[in-house]
Scaffold this motif. Structure first.
Motif, PDB file in Angstrom:
ATOM      1  N   UNK A   1      -0.708  51.479 -96.977  1.00 28.78           N
ATOM      2  CA  UNK A   1       0.662  51.363 -96.482  1.00 28.78           C
ATOM      3  C   UNK A   1       1.670  51.270 -97.631  1.00 28.78           C
ATOM      4  N   UNK A   2       1.271  50.656 -98.713  1.00 32.60           N
ATOM      5  CA  UNK A   2       2.099  50.588 -99.926  1.00 32.60           C
ATOM      6  C   UNK A   2       1.155  50.527-101.107  1.00 32.60           C
ATOM      7  N   UNK A   3       1.560  51.154-102.197  1.00 36.12           N
ATOM      8  CA  UNK A   3       0.725  51.196-103.395  1.00 36.12           C
ATOM      9  C   UNK A   3       1.592  50.762-104.573  1.00 36.12           C
ATOM     10  N   UNK A   4       1.203  49.681-105.260  1.00 36.17           N
ATOM     11  CA  UNK A   4       2.005  49.248-106.422  1.00 36.17           C
ATOM     12  C   UNK A   4       2.158  50.325-107.482  1.00 36.17           C
TER      13      UNK A   4
ATOM     14  N   UNK B   1       4.887  56.356 -81.538  1.00 37.47           N
ATOM     15  CA  UNK B   1       4.347  56.113 -82.874  1.00 37.47           C
ATOM     16  C   UNK B   1       4.875  57.172 -83.832  1.00 37.47           C
ATOM     17  N   UNK B   2       5.292  56.769 -85.030  1.00 39.76           N
ATOM     18  CA  UNK B   2       5.747  57.761 -86.007  1.00 39.76           C
ATOM     19  C   UNK B   2       4.562  58.459 -86.655  1.00 39.76           C
ATOM     20  N   UNK B   3       4.806  59.624 -87.228  1.00 40.37           N
ATOM     21  CA  UNK B   3       3.802  60.274 -88.059  1.00 40.37           C
ATOM     22  C   UNK B   3       3.722  59.523 -89.388  1.00 40.37           C
ATOM     23  N   UNK B   4       2.542  59.370 -89.919  1.00 40.37           N
ATOM     24  CA  UNK B   4       2.379  58.650 -91.175  1.00 40.37           C
ATOM     25  C   UNK B   4       1.966  57.205 -90.936  1.00 40.37           C
ATOM     26  N   UNK B   5       1.842  56.481 -92.028  1.00 40.75           N
ATOM     27  CA  UNK B   5       1.473  55.069 -91.943  1.00 40.75           C
ATOM     28  C   UNK B   5       2.595  54.259 -91.315  1.00 40.75           C
ATOM     29  N   UNK B   6       2.242  53.195 -90.587  1.00 43.20           N
ATOM     30  CA  UNK B   6       3.248  52.370 -89.930  1.00 43.20           C
ATOM     31  C   UNK B   6       2.672  50.990 -89.658  1.00 43.20           C
ATOM     32  N   UNK B   7       3.582  50.030 -89.447  1.00 41.30           N
ATOM     33  CA  UNK B   7       3.231  48.662 -89.044  1.00 41.30           C
ATOM     34  C   UNK B   7       3.625  48.507 -87.584  1.00 41.30           C
TER      35      UNK B   7
ATOM     36  N   UNK C   1       8.800  41.455 -95.819  1.00 40.16           N
ATOM     37  CA  UNK C   1       8.879  40.790 -97.111  1.00 40.16           C
ATOM     38  C   UNK C   1       7.657  41.062 -97.968  1.00 40.16           C
ATOM     39  N   UNK C   2       6.482  41.064 -97.343  1.00 35.26           N
ATOM     40  CA  UNK C   2       5.247  41.345 -98.073  1.00 35.26           C
ATOM     41  C   UNK C   2       5.280  42.745 -98.686  1.00 35.26           C
ATOM     42  N   UNK C   3       5.674  43.738 -97.899  1.00 38.87           N
ATOM     43  CA  UNK C   3       5.678  45.106 -98.416  1.00 38.87           C
ATOM     44  C   UNK C   3       6.850  45.334 -99.369  1.00 38.87           C
ATOM     45  N   UNK C   4       7.970  44.640 -99.180  1.00 37.42           N
ATOM     46  CA  UNK C   4       9.060  44.732-100.144  1.00 37.42           C
ATOM     47  C   UNK C   4       8.652  44.195-101.498  1.00 37.42           C
ATOM     48  N   UNK C   5       7.846  43.124-101.495  1.00 42.38           N
ATOM     49  CA  UNK C   5       7.343  42.566-102.747  1.00 42.38           C
ATOM     50  C   UNK C   5       6.421  43.554-103.448  1.00 42.38           C
ATOM     51  N   UNK C   6       5.579  44.259-102.690  1.00 45.88           N
ATOM     52  CA  UNK C   6       4.684  45.254-103.284  1.00 45.88           C
ATOM     53  C   UNK C   6       5.488  46.415-103.862  1.00 45.88           C
TER      54      UNK C   6
ATOM     55  N   UNK D   1       8.931  53.875 -97.950  1.00 48.88           N
ATOM     56  CA  UNK D   1       9.503  54.001 -96.614  1.00 48.88           C
ATOM     57  C   UNK D   1       8.363  53.769 -95.628  1.00 48.88           C
ATOM     58  N   UNK D   2       8.392  52.643 -94.931  1.00 51.44           N
ATOM     59  CA  UNK D   2       7.297  52.246 -94.053  1.00 51.44           C
ATOM     60  C   UNK D   2       7.863  51.898 -92.675  1.00 51.44           C
TER      61      UNK D   2
END
Length: 733
Positions: A171-174, A223-229, A203-208, A181-182
């Motif tokens: 979902x996010x990669x440092x 549901x959107x295309x791509x990764x999502x929460x 907040x967790x993904x903003x930190x990453x 954009x998630x």
């Protein structure tokens, strides 16, 4: 109350695999470093590092090189070579035939790419090389690698297993060089407790995402295309997603039925309280999660203390440079890259009569180095302004030479002190070290052996003590740069967000974007804030408030509109009057205040009737000691633009004062000049600050004191003279 922690059961259900999909990336030099890379002298080298996602496989790669060079280079001709991870990928001949500013295109094999990459640029004048590094640098000879340079990558995203242990990926990669954009999928008409849970995950993904920035589009259906929460409340799973076994708060990762090679991160609970428990576990204890799904009911960490944000360097002790990043990045061959050390400070630091902080720099040099220390030096830049020039072997004065002779020691024990001026220190700071190295006379410049012992000692320190925490409010610049004063407690324990009763997707996105920005500013995923709607605002009167919404849906924007320093109606714009001349004489000096009142009213008048968004800050009508920041807009897209605006470092620099107006890509601030100072100062600092604030009054007071003292002395002297005269006369008679 979050449920007590118990050991999380884990399962391999459900497990999906997917097929890879082709994507493209554009990695721009302007995003890696805002200014051009500068090569100077007959032979020069510079490099820059960049990263790529860990789950990307590269299928094609191309580089567009934009460069310029001086007339001296055009006259004598030269060559610019480009290397990726020490392998050549292209070269360009420089001279009159090409012109002073040009572009060159290279394609190169993607097999050269890895997760961590380094681009190198080497320049040499025609016929130079073997002895050029021993000569003084000719500043008329230079080549610039322009910020418009970019690397274009065509990639395939590799399929990943449904395993929470891989978080935050996919979902996010440092290592991702691009902004995050998630999308978030929330239940329709989410209650405040559900928004609070979504904010913890954001907040967790903003930190990453870090300083690359993050945006969290929101939708309530589909549901959107791509990764999502996806927040799943009460067992209402999206169509095509199987129910996750178990009870209570859970987190799961499953395949996205809308795009088979993408994933959904499910945050599951029967109610808002359980959703918060699951989201808090994700935000604070992601290492507890593994498998396809896991129970998620870890307790919250202890409350944070004021000013203990992990990303803010302490102001009560020296901080090692090694604590701020990779110590290996400031020695060896990487010195040619002008290594950078970044750090954040608490936004309300006040240095008083001090000139600023200090850096104590240890510069190491290997004994067998080819470097000529007597003719080499290091330039230190703070936020792109030079603050120090340090020779590798300083020319000692007579007393220092005598001390060296009597008490010989290691040259590496020498410490160079560099002043970090207070007016240049910001919430986010960058220290750049430019090494201007000269070689010894017998050196072969084409066979340089770089020792890892040459460079800046990671035990070099930055010392900001002693300073005070003291600032004037309202001040939107502190909010835009670091979410301050809300981030004074990194877990936002004294903050409440006030949302409309029925929040639109764009209003929720603005809320999530703000939380991502605040997490990046502090280094903590916030979990102790509250979310309420406008009808419940009295229940959080004892907190600092962030009010978010549209003019048409957020009643507080209208109810508290009179506290804004700029008032905008469909037909007019009025600005609150500033301080009168007499009031300004009694207003202490604010070193962070804008130099002028701002042009927000003029910009608003020129754009009457157009969509706009605004920031406004004032003291809370519910508690005079609490601050309010309102984030409002006339249309959903404008509100989202404002929240994204706060994640752009270049745009954030424009936000100041107590009101900020944004329409399209144009923004202006306004300040009424009315402010209140918060914090404490030592008594002597307070006297100095007040004396500096009221110079005329201080001058008058000093004159009055001198006059009174002089009159007192004169009268005392006259009295004493009369007594002596009387005694003399009486003795004579």
């Amino acid at each position: 109350m979050l449920p007590p922690f118990s050991a999380p059961p884990m399962a391999a259900y459900p497990m999906f695999t997917g097929v890879a999909e082709g994507r493209s990336q554009l990695i721009r030099l302007r995003d890696l470093r805002s200014k051009a890379l500068h090569l100077e002298g007959a032979v020069a080298e510079v490099g820059i590092s960049f990263t790529t996602r860990q789950d990307d496989a590269f299928v094609a790669a191309r580089m567009s090189l934009v460069f310029s060079y001086s007339n001296a280079v055009a006259r004598d001709d030269g060559e610019l070579q480009v290397f990726l991870n020490n392998e050549p990928i292209g070269s360009v001949a420089l001279g009159k035939a090409r012109g002073p500013k040009s572009r060159a295109e290279f394609t190169f094999t993607p097999a050269l790419l890895s997760t961590d990459n380094r681009l190198q640029f080497r320049f040499a004048l025609k016929g130079q090389g073997a002895k050029a590094c021993t000569l003084d640098r000719d500043r008329a000879i230079w080549v610039n690698i322009e910020p418009a340079t970019f690397v274009y990558l065509s990639t395939t995203r590799l399929p990943t297993a449904d395993d929470l242990a891989s978080l935050p990926r996919p979902f996010a990669d440092p290592k991702d060089p691009l902004p995050l954009s998630l999308p978030f999928v929330l239940p329709s008409d989410p209650e405040p407790g559900v928004l609070q849970a979504a904010g913890m995950a954001a907040g967790y993904f903003g930190l990453i995402a870090g300083n690359k920035g993050a945006s969290f589009p929101v939708q309530y259906t589909g549901l959107p295309a791509g990764n999502a929460v996806v927040l799943v409340a009460g067992g209402n799973y999206p169509p095509g997603v199987a129910a996750i076994p178990g009870e209570g708060p859970r987190v799961a990762v499953v395949a996205n039925p809308s795009q088979v090679d993408s994933k959904l991160l499910l945050i599951i609970g029967e109610n808002a309280e359980q959703l918060q428990a699951a989201a808090a576990t994700l935000a604070t204890s992601p290492s507890r999660l593994s498998g396809g799904w896991s129970a998620a009911n870890a307790p919250l960490p202890p409350p944070r203390q004021a000013y203990d944000a992990p990303k803010w360097i302490p102001s009560n002790r020296p901080v090692r440079l090694g604590e701020l990043g990779d110590g290996g990045a400031i020695n060896g061959r990487r010195l040619v890259d002008s290594p950078r050390v970044s750090f954040r400070t608490a936004p309300d630091l006040f240095f008083g009569a001090l000139s600023g902080g200090k850096m104590y720099l240890h510069i190491r040099r290997a004994d067998d180095s080819w470097i000529d220390p007597g003719n080499s030096r290091v330039f230190v830049d703070l936020n792109q302004r030079t603050v120090g020039e340090i020779p590798l072997e300083p020319k000692l004065k007579v007393l220092s030479r005598l001390k060296e002779w009597l008490l010989p020691g290691n040259a590496e024990d020498r410490v160079s002190q560099v002043l970090l001026p207070a007016f240049q220190l910001q919430s986010q700071n960058h220290l750049d070290f430019l090494f201007e190295l000269r070689a010894k006379a017998n050196t072969d410049c084409e066979m340089l052996d770089w020792s890892e012992r040459t460079g800046i000692d990671p035990d070099s320190t930055i010392d900001l003590s002693p300073v005070a925490h003291f600032a004037a409010f309202p001040n939107l610049a502190l909010f835009a740069n670091a979410g301050f004063p809300f981030t004074r407690y990194a877990d936002l324990a004294t903050t409440a967000f006030v949302m409309p009763q029925a929040s639109s997707a764009e209003e929720v996105q603005s809320f999530l974007n703000l939380l991502g920005m605040m997490a990046d500013a502090t280094g903590v995923s916030p979990t102790r804030y509250k979310v309420v709607d406008a009808a419940q605002v009295d229940s959080v009167a004892d907190r600092d408030l962030i009010v978010i919404g549209l003019n048409s849906t957020q009643p507080l924007l209208k109810r508290w509109e009179s506290f804004n320093s700029v008032h905008i109606t469909p037909t007019s714009v009025t600005a609150a009057p500033g301080l009168s001349f007499l009031q300004r004489q009694f207003q202490p000096t604010d070193p962070r205040a804008p130099y002028y009142r701002g042009a927000a009213p003029e910009l608003a008048k020129a754009n009457l009737g157009k969509p706009y968004a605004f920031l406004s800050s004032f003291w809370s009508p519910l508690d005079a000691d609490r601050l309010v920041v309102m984030v409002g807009g006339t249309q959903p897209a404008a509100l989202v633009d404002m929240s994204n605006h706060l994640g752009d470092p270049e745009m954030v620099a424009k936000v100041q004062g107590d009101f900020y107006y944004l329409t399209g890509s144009k923004g202006e601030f306004y300040t009424s000049g009315i402010r209140k100072f918060v914090g404490g100062l030592p008594i002597w600092w307070r006297i100095q600050w007040l004396a500096g604030s009221f110079e005329l009054a201080t001058f008058i007071c000093v004159v009055c004191v001198i006059f009174i003292f002089a009159v007192t002395i004169e009268r005392f002297s006259a009295h004493r003279a009369n007594r002596l005269l009387s005694r003399t006369l009486s003795d004579g008679s």
